[in-house]
Design an enzyme around this catalytic site. Structure first.
Site, PDB file in Angstrom:
ATOM      1  N   LYS A   1     -22.706  61.544  28.436  1.00 40.67           N
ATOM      2  CA  LYS A   1     -22.940  60.907  29.739  1.00 40.67           C
ATOM      3  C   LYS A   1     -24.319  61.287  30.258  1.00 40.67           C
ATOM      4  O   LYS A   1     -24.926  62.245  29.761  1.00 40.67           O
ATOM      5  CB  LYS A   1     -21.861  61.360  30.724  1.00 40.67           C
ATOM      6  CG  LYS A   1     -21.822  62.877  30.922  1.00 40.67           C
ATOM      7  CD  LYS A   1     -20.563  63.308  31.670  1.00 40.67           C
ATOM      8  CE  LYS A   1     -20.552  64.808  31.849  1.00 40.67           C
ATOM      9  NZ  LYS A   1     -19.257  65.312  32.283  1.00 40.67           N
TER      10      LYS A   1
ATOM     11  N   ARG B   1     -10.623  66.028  41.541  1.00 39.00           N
ATOM     12  CA  ARG B   1     -11.697  65.037  41.477  1.00 39.00           C
ATOM     13  C   ARG B   1     -11.010  63.729  41.116  1.00 39.00           C
ATOM     14  O   ARG B   1     -10.510  63.051  41.987  1.00 39.00           O
ATOM     15  CB  ARG B   1     -12.728  65.492  40.428  1.00 39.00           C
ATOM     16  CG  ARG B   1     -14.013  64.734  40.491  1.00 39.00           C
ATOM     17  CD  ARG B   1     -15.116  65.355  39.631  1.00 39.00           C
ATOM     18  NE  ARG B   1     -14.802  65.315  38.201  1.00 39.00           N
ATOM     19  CZ  ARG B   1     -15.648  65.737  37.253  1.00 39.00           C
ATOM     20  NH1 ARG B   1     -16.835  66.248  37.578  1.00 39.00           N
ATOM     21  NH2 ARG B   1     -15.310  65.665  35.984  1.00 39.00           N
TER      22      ARG B   1
ATOM     23  N   TYR C   1     -50.804  66.795  50.285  1.00 45.05           N
ATOM     24  CA  TYR C   1     -50.206  66.219  51.489  1.00 45.05           C
ATOM     25  C   TYR C   1     -49.813  67.304  52.497  1.00 45.05           C
ATOM     26  O   TYR C   1     -49.299  68.356  52.115  1.00 45.05           O
ATOM     27  CB  TYR C   1     -48.925  65.467  51.139  1.00 45.05           C
ATOM     28  CG  TYR C   1     -49.148  64.136  50.486  1.00 45.05           C
ATOM     29  CD1 TYR C   1     -49.919  63.139  51.100  1.00 45.05           C
ATOM     30  CD2 TYR C   1     -48.563  63.861  49.251  1.00 45.05           C
ATOM     31  CE1 TYR C   1     -50.100  61.910  50.479  1.00 45.05           C
ATOM     32  CE2 TYR C   1     -48.733  62.634  48.634  1.00 45.05           C
ATOM     33  CZ  TYR C   1     -49.509  61.662  49.257  1.00 45.05           C
ATOM     34  OH  TYR C   1     -49.688  60.460  48.662  1.00 45.05           O
TER      35      TYR C   1
ATOM     36  N   MET D   1     -45.352  62.668  44.244  1.00 42.85           N
ATOM     37  CA  MET D   1     -44.426  61.846  43.473  1.00 42.85           C
ATOM     38  C   MET D   1     -44.750  61.887  41.971  1.00 42.85           C
ATOM     39  O   MET D   1     -43.869  62.045  41.137  1.00 42.85           O
ATOM     40  CB  MET D   1     -44.481  60.405  43.974  1.00 42.85           C
ATOM     41  CG  MET D   1     -43.396  59.529  43.384  1.00 42.85           C
ATOM     42  SD  MET D   1     -43.555  57.826  43.896  1.00 42.85           S
ATOM     43  CE  MET D   1     -43.189  57.928  45.642  1.00 42.85           C
TER      44      MET D   1
HETATM   45  C1  LIG Z   1     -18.903  66.492  31.761  1.00 47.76           C
HETATM   46  C2  LIG Z   1     -17.517  66.735  31.381  1.00 47.76           C
HETATM   47  C3  LIG Z   1     -17.220  67.646  30.350  1.00 47.76           C
HETATM   48  C4  LIG Z   1     -18.241  68.523  29.696  1.00 47.76           C
HETATM   49  O1  LIG Z   1     -18.492  69.647  30.496  1.00 47.76           O
HETATM   50  P1  LIG Z   1     -19.519  70.780  30.080  1.00 47.76           P
HETATM   51  O2  LIG Z   1     -19.398  71.809  31.114  1.00 47.76           O
HETATM   52  O3  LIG Z   1     -20.861  70.145  30.082  1.00 47.76           O
HETATM   53  O4  LIG Z   1     -19.120  71.222  28.737  1.00 47.76           O
HETATM   54  C5  LIG Z   1     -15.911  67.724  29.924  1.00 47.76           C
HETATM   55  N1  LIG Z   1     -14.943  66.984  30.517  1.00 47.76           N
HETATM   56  C6  LIG Z   1     -15.191  66.125  31.523  1.00 47.76           C
HETATM   57  C7  LIG Z   1     -14.072  65.354  32.115  1.00 47.76           C
HETATM   58  C8  LIG Z   1     -16.491  65.980  32.004  1.00 47.76           C
HETATM   59  O5  LIG Z   1     -16.732  65.146  33.015  1.00 47.76           O
END
Ligand SMILES: *Cc1c(COP(=O)(O)O)cnc(C)c1O
Length: 832
Positions: free
Chosen positions: A497, A598, A728, A777
């Protein structure tokens, strides 16, 4: 050259069948994905932690391999391979090494072996370059220095060579003895003793003794004095061979051997004096301001002197030497091409490695190779070019651009869909044909004197000067570290991701596909679509399937995470419309909330979920996995909470499995969980940040390799007077007359504005320089003070030496945020 028959007499084994005992073997193969010269190759089925070559016997047979060494085989498999010569041995790994040792033993020319924690490859490459005209050198391709890399390297030895230069690397006790037996070196270089692979040994001393085993039979060994362990060992153990220890001194006192002194001449040249068999003075065409370059060049020069090169010849060769280890790197090319830059040298063994890398890059199906003629003394040119033509056909190269007179002379050998031949690099670039390259993976590989960097310059897509370099070898190292913690049956899902944690989605995914991980996971459907469009075939889980993404999810065979009844309802609606193929199973993944709060079904929702699964889940929808996420896996303070989460998860997951009526893959561990809870691996784990070189628990950081370097350059240097202001808001005020530099990175690139006003610092030519004033920037001003630097010089933001963790600490954040904030316009360059 050996026949199959002859090889079977070398190896202690039983011939299962040999329809063609006289078959000639010229090549060794170990990996079914890297086949070459199949008709004259011998395949060793090796058993590793992850792969077993025996599972690929039929596959390699089908691709034309007719000679196999195995340690077990079924009659039914033998029957399917009537044309194969098959030798069965006790241990294929040992047999491979025994064959390499036999082959090596035939040659009487000197063999130099290099070991040590760092610098092996660069010392080897530099030394080979220095010796170019005096010897016909055979050397390890790339950094082939392991238990399987060394046999392949030694196999390259031929009667026409006059010197061998090989690397030896170990990670565990007992390995060096094997390497010594195979290489049988007569000369040695011990680069240094660092901390790499410490974990494989009881202590540093044991590691040292192990490494020294390589030099058992060497006449002369070069090393740098000053390592207390080594110095003490050598002082106490009289040895029959000569240890040449060198040291840096301010002024050489003529009488003592192996003294070195050096003096920088500006930033781009160094005068180096070496006293060894006489006093020699060299001009090195780069700065030796880091210890590593000094050590590496000194080792290469000492060995070259020992081998009888004159200072004059060495100086000529030095003039053409490049400061950095030339390595294969992956860049973004013009017209959507991917560029593999290996423009430093060209020999057949190195080319084979580079072509394998090209094949592992599945971005485009069209493969283009731009090659210079091969400078390989000893073989008749016709033989060499015929071999080259075979190799390129086997690797399914679509287009060949051959550069050099020898290429032109042998152009009729090449039967590829498209070929172009040019006498020189200039002629190629003048032709404009290169502008038509598009949508291809292009390998550019040439001998030094063809100056292929000019081709790279044209084919590379230029963007602004900030670059994130990613070390693919380090990624694989980290992957293997986590794999070593897993039970053999545990599957591995890797999180890619957020653009693979900032490091480059497609390239990382292809690497993972090549290394056969089981699953990938992305946050959004679009990331999954991008992966599919770039040829990634692994299963992909999408964690946040948005309301408008269902069509894509079905169209691109992505597997959604279902975390609520709302998402499940959307999925089932979309399924009615899109799931038209009644022979496919459509996979979903259920997320449970066990305390992270979450996403995920909560415990009180489980009865309703079970009801739904039982009564209204369509027959073609399969729950591929059920999972949950730990909220505090990286902190011992939350250990009890984590264990509670794991317990809850197991209980609920098993209930769901029961109502589903089939087994469902269960997983809960992220990177830090893998380290802390080996008993909770269940069926799969989800590796994230650890792959990218950060051990979030801080327990095993030393065993991971940092993967990235973020760097930019100086755009302008200014002298400012005491009291003048910078940037700036005029926040930067010069405390005295000073020099500042403007560097080409700003908050839009991920260099946070929080680093303003002295809070952040960067590294220039080895020194730290603080930020002055506010980060802009696209640019930032830093105070140089007395640092020796000029416009165009490289600026390091973070690197293996200047860690991301430290930067995160300065910013009051975590490495995750640093990695994923690096701007999209920052060019990613991958190398290995
Ligand atoms: C990002 C994520 C992981 C990986 O976590 P790390 O701490 O980077 O190993 C595993 N499971 C879920 C659901 C995640 O969102």
């Amino acid at each position: 050259m050996y026949s199959f028959q002859k090889i079977s007499t070398f190896l202690d084994g039983e011939i299962i069948q040999a329809p063609q005992p006289e078959a000639i073997i010229t090549h060794l193969l170990l990996d079914s994905r890297k086949l070459a010269f199949t008709s004259q190759a011998l395949f060793f089925a090796l058993k590793g932690a992850v792969h077993n070559g025996h599972n690929y016997l039929q596959a390699v047979y089908q691709q034309g391999v007719r000679n196999l060494v195995v340690s077990e085989i079924d009659d039914t498999v033998v029957q399917q391979m009537p044309l194969a010569n098959i030798l069965c041995v006790k241990d294929t790994h040992q047999s491979l090494q025994a064959l390499a040792a036999q082959h090596r033993a035939q040659f009487r020319y000197p063999v130099l072996a290099i070991t040590g924690s760092n610098g092996k490859t660069i010392v080897k490459e530099w030394l080979a370059h220095l010796l170019l005209d005096k010897f016909c050198v055979v050397k390890s391709p790339k950094s082939f220095n392991s238990q399987v890399g060394v046999p392949l390297s030694l196999w390259e030895m031929q009667p026409w060579h006059t010197l061998g230069v090989f690397e030896a690397g170990i990670s565990q006790k007992g390995e060096m003895k094997n390497l010594q037996k195979m290489i049988q070196p007569t000369l040695g270089i011990f680069t240094n003793l660092g901390t790499a692979h410490d974990e494989g040994f009881e202590n540093r001393e044991e590691k040292l003794l192990e490494k020294l085993a390589l030099f058992k039979e060497c006449k002369t060994v070069f090393y740098k004095k000053g390592n207390p362990l080594l110095d003490q060992y050598l002082a106490n153990s009289p040895s029959k061979h000569q240890w040449v220890g060198w040291q840096v001194v301010p002024n050489i006192s003529q009488t003592t051997n192996a003294q070195v002194s050096y003096q920088a001449k500006g930033l781009h040249s160094t005068t180096l004096q070496i006293a060894y068999q006489g006093l020699h003075t060299f001009e090195v065409p780069f700065a030796l301001n880091d210890h590593a370059s000094l050590e590496n060049i000194t080792h290469a020069l000492l060995a070259a002197c020992c081998l009888g090169c004159t200072a004059e010849v060495l100086q000529q060769k030095l003039n053409a030497l490049q400061a950095v280890a030339m390595r294969l790197s992956l860049k973004t090319g013009i017209n959507q091409c991917t560029l593999i830059d290996d423009s430093y040298n060209n020999d057949l063994a190195g080319l084979q490695v580079a072509l394998d890398f090209l094949q592992s890059q599945g971005q485009h199906s069209r493969k283009v190779v731009i090659l210079s003629e091969i400078l390989e003394a000893g073989i008749a040119q016709a033989t060499l070019y015929r071999q080259l033509a075979t190799l390129l056909s086997e690797k399914k190269i679509h287009t060949l651009v051959g550069i050099g007179k020898a290429f032109v002379a042998h152009k009729d050998f090449f039967r590829l869909p498209t070929t172009h031949f040019f006498e020189s690099t200039e002629a190629y670039l003048a032709d404009n044909q290169w502008k038509t390259l598009r949508d291809s993976d292009i390998l550019v590989k040439g001998a030094r004197k063809f100056a292929f960097e000019k081709i790279i310059k044209k084919l590379e897509q230029h963007s602004h000067g900030t670059v994130l370099e990613i070390n693919l070898e380090a990624l694989v190292h980290n992957l293997n570290f986590y794999r070593s913690l897993l039970k053999p049956s545990t599957q591995l899902m890797v999180m890619v991701k957020a653009y693979a944690y900032g490091s480059g989605l497609a390239q990382v995914a292809h690497l993972l596909q090549h290394h056969q991980v089981n699953y990938l996971a992305v946050a959004y459907a679009d990331e999954g679509v991008a992966l599919r469009q770039q040829g990634v075939r692994l299963p992909i889980m999408v964690m946040n399937p948005g309301e408008n993404s269902w069509e894509k999810i079905f169209a691109y065979q992505l597997e959604p995470e279902v975390y609520s009844f709302r998402v499940l309802a959307q999925y089932l609606d979309a399924y009615q419309e899109a799931a038209t193929d009644k022979h496919t199973t459509y996979k979903i993944h259920l997320k449970l909330d066990t305390g992270m709060h979450r996403l995920g079904f909560e415990e009180q929702e489980i009865p309703q979920l079970m009801d739904l699964i039982e009564k209204s889940m369509p027959y073609h929808v399969q729950i591929a996995s059920v999972f949950s996420h730990l909220a505090g896996a990286d902190d011992v303070a939350h250990e009890a909470f984590s264990r509670q989460q794991i317990k809850t998860f197991r209980r609920i997951a098993e209930k769901l499995e029961d109502v589903a009526g089939y087994s469902i893959v269960k997983h809960i561990l992220n990177s830090s969980g893998i380290v802390r809870f080996p008993g909770a691996q269940l069926d799969m784990v989800r590796l994230g940040i650890g792959l990218y070189g950060i051990e979030a628990n801080q327990l095993h950081q030393a065993q991971l390799m940092p993967i990235s370097t973020l760097k930019t350059h100086i755009s302008q240097v200014k002298h400012i007077k005491k009291g003048e202001t910078v940037g700036y808001g005029r926040w930067g005020v010069a405390q005295q007359d000073t020099r500042i530099a403007t560097i080409a990175i700003g908050y839009a690139d991920g260099f946070s504005r929080q680093l303003s006003r002295g809070r952040g610092k960067v590294w220039i030519n080895g020194s730290a320089a603080p930020v002055i004033g506010n980060v802009c920037m696209d640019m930032t001003m830093i105070e140089l003070g007395e640092i020796d630097a000029k416009e165009g010089d490289e600026v390091i933001i973070f690197s293996p030496e200047h860690s991301i963790a430290l930067l995160a600490e300065q910013l009051g954040t975590i490495p995750y945020e640093i990695l994923t904030s690096i701007g999209e316009r920052v060019k990613r360059v991958f190398y290995t």
